[in-house]
Design a protein around this motif. Structure first.
Motif, short mmCIF file in Angstrom:
data_model
loop_
_atom_site.label_atom_id
_atom_site.label_comp_id
_atom_site.label_asym_id
_atom_site.label_seq_id
_atom_site.Cartn_x
_atom_site.Cartn_y
_atom_site.Cartn_z
N SER A 62 0.79 -1.14 0.07
CA SER A 62 -0.15 -0.09 0.03
C SER A 62 0.83 1.38 -0.01
O SER A 62 0.29 2.26 0.23
N TYR A 63 2.28 1.13 -0.06
CA TYR A 63 3.22 2.31 0.05
C TYR A 63 2.90 2.97 -1.19
O TYR A 63 3.11 2.27 -2.52
N SER A 64 2.91 4.48 -1.35
CA SER A 64 2.54 5.17 -2.44
C SER A 64 3.77 5.47 -3.23
O SER A 64 3.72 5.97 -4.16
N GLY A 65 4.99 5.37 -2.78
CA GLY A 65 6.23 5.84 -3.35
C GLY A 65 6.72 4.68 -4.13
O GLY A 65 6.06 3.73 -4.55
#
Length: 210
Positions: A65-68
């Motif tokens: 779920s990390y956006s980077g």
């Protein structure tokens, strides 16, 4: 009578062929193909990297779920530390509010909370330093920088464990809330240390910063 004269067709065919070559080799189509080829890469990398982490399911859930960017071992190490830092910062603010607003409670509970505030604050500082180090890795100082990162994350884990130990003999709902929050931070911090160790090992195999 044929619709196209032979000489006409001989002119059209090269034009059609040229159009096809230009379209298939255009930056847009190349980018589209690259995007399709790489679409599943981050997810696959996260899963394969998390399989041996201390807490695999937490590792997969937080990094998926990390956006980077998360497409190299270095990306994953930074992402793991960012997750740990964000959660430690939230818990630090929670503990500070709890300590400031606390009126009742036993003497032992108040002492445990004061110690925990200090320990988690130290964890935040150590994780911040780790993240800064990972963002500025250099080939000639890589081994020294990785040693720093591993030392600081290990210290952050020790602080979190010490905070938990301080609440062993504290009763009530407050103990349950604090222990749940600190345990969550300790687990993502353990995963962050694993990703940093993995990055260190990747450099050893490849000879360059992954």
């Amino acid at each position: 009578m044929p619709l196209f004269h032979t000489s006409t067709f001989s002119l059209i065919f090269p034009l059609l062929f040229l159009f096809f070559v230009l379209f298939t080799s255009s930056p847009y189509s190349a980018a589209a193909r690259s995007h399709r080829a790489d679409a599943s890469t981050p997810s696959d990398l996260v899963r394969s990297s998390c399989v041996h982490a201390s807490y695999p399911s937490i590792c997969i859930r937080t990094l998926s779920s990390y956006s980077g960017p998360a497409v190299t071992p270095r990306d994953l190490a930074q992402a793991s530390v960012k997750v740990s830092l964000a959660r430690a910062s939230r818990v630090s603010k929670y503990l500070n509010r709890l300590s400031t607003s606390q009126q009742g409670g036993s003497k032992r509970q108040r002492a445990a909370l004061r110690d925990c505030v200090e320990q988690i604050s130290d964890s935040v500082d150590e994780l911040s330093r780790t993240l800064s180090e990972l963002k500025h890795l250099r080939g000639e100082t890589f081994r020294w920088q990785m040693s720093n990162a591993e030392t600081w994350v290990s210290a952050a884990m020790t602080n979190e464990d010490t905070c938990l130990d301080g609440f062993q003999d504290v009763d009530g709902k407050r103990k349950s809330d604090v222990r749940r929050k600190i345990t969550n931070v300790a687990r993502v911090t353990s995963n962050a240390l694993y990703m940093i160790n993995r990055l260190d090992e990747s450099r050893g195999r490849s000879g360059s910063i992954p």
